[in-house]
Design an enzyme around this catalytic site. Structure first.
Site, PDB file in Angstrom:
ATOM      1  NE  ARG A  66      -4.163   1.608   0.368  1.00  0.00           N
ATOM      2  CZ  ARG A  66      -5.434   1.447   0.070  1.00  0.00           C
ATOM      3  NH1 ARG A  66      -5.916   0.261  -0.211  1.00  0.00           N
ATOM      4  NH2 ARG A  66      -6.240   2.476   0.018  1.00  0.00           N
ATOM      5  CB  THR A 109     -17.871  14.946  -3.803  1.00  0.00           C
ATOM      6  OG1 THR A 109     -19.281  14.965  -3.625  1.00  0.00           O
ATOM      7  CG2 THR A 109     -17.516  14.073  -4.979  1.00  0.00           C
ATOM      8  CG  HIS A 110     -19.209  10.909   1.937  1.00  0.00           C
ATOM      9  ND1 HIS A 110     -18.912   9.609   1.590  1.00  0.00           N
ATOM     10  CD2 HIS A 110     -20.044  10.841   3.004  1.00  0.00           C
ATOM     11  CE1 HIS A 110     -19.555   8.793   2.411  1.00  0.00           C
ATOM     12  NE2 HIS A 110     -20.240   9.512   3.272  1.00  0.00           N
ATOM     13  CG  ASP A 142      -8.957  14.733   7.773  1.00  0.00           C
ATOM     14  OD1 ASP A 142      -9.454  13.667   7.334  1.00  0.00           O
ATOM     15  OD2 ASP A 142      -9.408  15.340   8.769  1.00  0.00           O
ATOM     16  CB  ALA A 143      -4.934  11.162   8.096  1.00  0.00           C
ATOM     17  N   GLY A 144      -8.370  10.958   7.924  1.00  0.00           N
ATOM     18  CA  GLY A 144      -9.508  10.144   8.369  1.00  0.00           C
ATOM     19  C   GLY A 144     -10.409   9.736   7.215  1.00  0.00           C
TER      20      GLY A 144
HETATM   21  C1  GAR Z   1     -20.686   9.755  -5.877  1.00  0.00           C
HETATM   22  O1  GAR Z   1     -21.971   9.803  -5.312  1.00  0.00           O
HETATM   23  C2  GAR Z   1     -19.640   9.966  -4.811  1.00  0.00           C
HETATM   24  O2  GAR Z   1     -20.019  10.843  -3.807  1.00  0.00           O
HETATM   25  C3  GAR Z   1     -19.483   8.574  -4.275  1.00  0.00           C
HETATM   26  O3  GAR Z   1     -19.483   7.761  -5.411  1.00  0.00           O
HETATM   27  C4  GAR Z   1     -20.344   8.342  -6.386  1.00  0.00           C
HETATM   28  C5  GAR Z   1     -19.604   8.384  -7.700  1.00  0.00           C
HETATM   29  O4  GAR Z   1     -20.463   8.689  -8.746  1.00  0.00           O
HETATM   30  N1  GAR Z   1     -18.285   8.453  -3.494  1.00  0.00           N
HETATM   31  C6  GAR Z   1     -18.201   7.770  -2.360  1.00  0.00           C
HETATM   32  O5  GAR Z   1     -19.098   7.101  -1.911  1.00  0.00           O
HETATM   33  C7  GAR Z   1     -16.857   7.875  -1.660  1.00  0.00           C
HETATM   34  N2  GAR Z   1     -16.972   7.481  -0.292  1.00  0.00           N
HETATM   35  P1  GAR Z   1     -19.869   9.018 -10.184  1.00  0.00           P
HETATM   36  O6  GAR Z   1     -18.793   7.974 -10.499  1.00  0.00           O
HETATM   37  O7  GAR Z   1     -21.038   8.906 -11.108  1.00  0.00           O
HETATM   38  O8  GAR Z   1     -19.301  10.414 -10.144  1.00  0.00           O
END
Ligand code: GAR
Length: 203
Positions: A66, A109-110, A142-144
């Protein structure tokens, strides 16, 4: 001069597509100089190729550890000299070398309202909990796990007949608009972070 952005993806890349479309207008203030992924054969990479953007793939399994993957990904991204790195559906945690190299310049983006429902199943976890609103969060990595300073959030309702797919789709419509608006502002105005609180504008 427009900001240089590297976008990392793992899937369908609809957030990436929204950034590609927005950055076609020079007044947006940012251009995508490369798109990277941790796997091949995904629509996200195909979207970049169709737009004529250079792509690369760095799989964890191709590295001896990793730590080595972290180094390889860091060096590959650094070669494109990004002002900003956008994780747009990138389903890996970037490593410590990556975060040191691009400190305060990596955003993610989450699909949930942080700090609720971190991880890879934000829409499903929100649905299972029974919340009435959820949404998406743009934050500085960040690291989390989904713990970094929050740049923007957008809210959507949870409907009675939602399943994970319908809820995630509603979130993604709002998420794409949030991402485009705020990445553009970051590129044009800069960002200042003080004690977790983020505001636009240079220090
Ligand atoms: C998005 O909703 C993004 O927030 C999520 O994956 C999707 C990607 O959609 N990410 C996570 O869940 C990260 N933890 P996309 O490939 O169509 O842009």
């Amino acid at each position: 001069m427009s900001a240089r952005i590297v976008v990392l993806v793992s899937g369908s890349g609809t957030n990436l597509q929204a950034l590609i479309d927005a950055s076609a207008n020079p007044s947006y203030g940012a251009r995508i100089v490369a798109v990277g992924a941790d796997r091949d054969g995904i629509e996200g990479l195909a979207r970049a190729e169709r737009a004529g953007i250079p792509t690369f793939v760095r799989k964890v399994g191709q590295s001896s550890s990793r730590e080595h993957w972290d180094l390889t990904l860091t060096d590959t991204v650094a070669a494109f000299e990004p002002d900003l790195v956008v994780l747009a559906g990138f389903m890996k945690l970037v490593g410590p070398k990556f975060l040191t190299r691009f400190a305060d310049r990596v955003v993610n983006t989450h699909p949930a309202l942080c700090p609720s429902f971190p991880g890879t199943n934000g829409p499903g976890d929100a649905l299972a909990y029974g919340v009435k609103v959820t949404g998406a969060t743009l934050f500085v990595v960040d690291a989390g796990i989904d713990t970094g300073p929050i740049i923007a959030q957008t809210v959507v309702p949870v409907e009675d007949d939602d399943d994970v797919a319908t809820l995630h789709e509603r979130i993604k419509v709002a998420e794409r608009a949030m991402l485009v608006e705020n990445v553009g502002r970051m590129a044009r105005e800069g960002l200042t972070i003080a004690d977790r609180r983020v505001r636009f504008g240079r220090p």
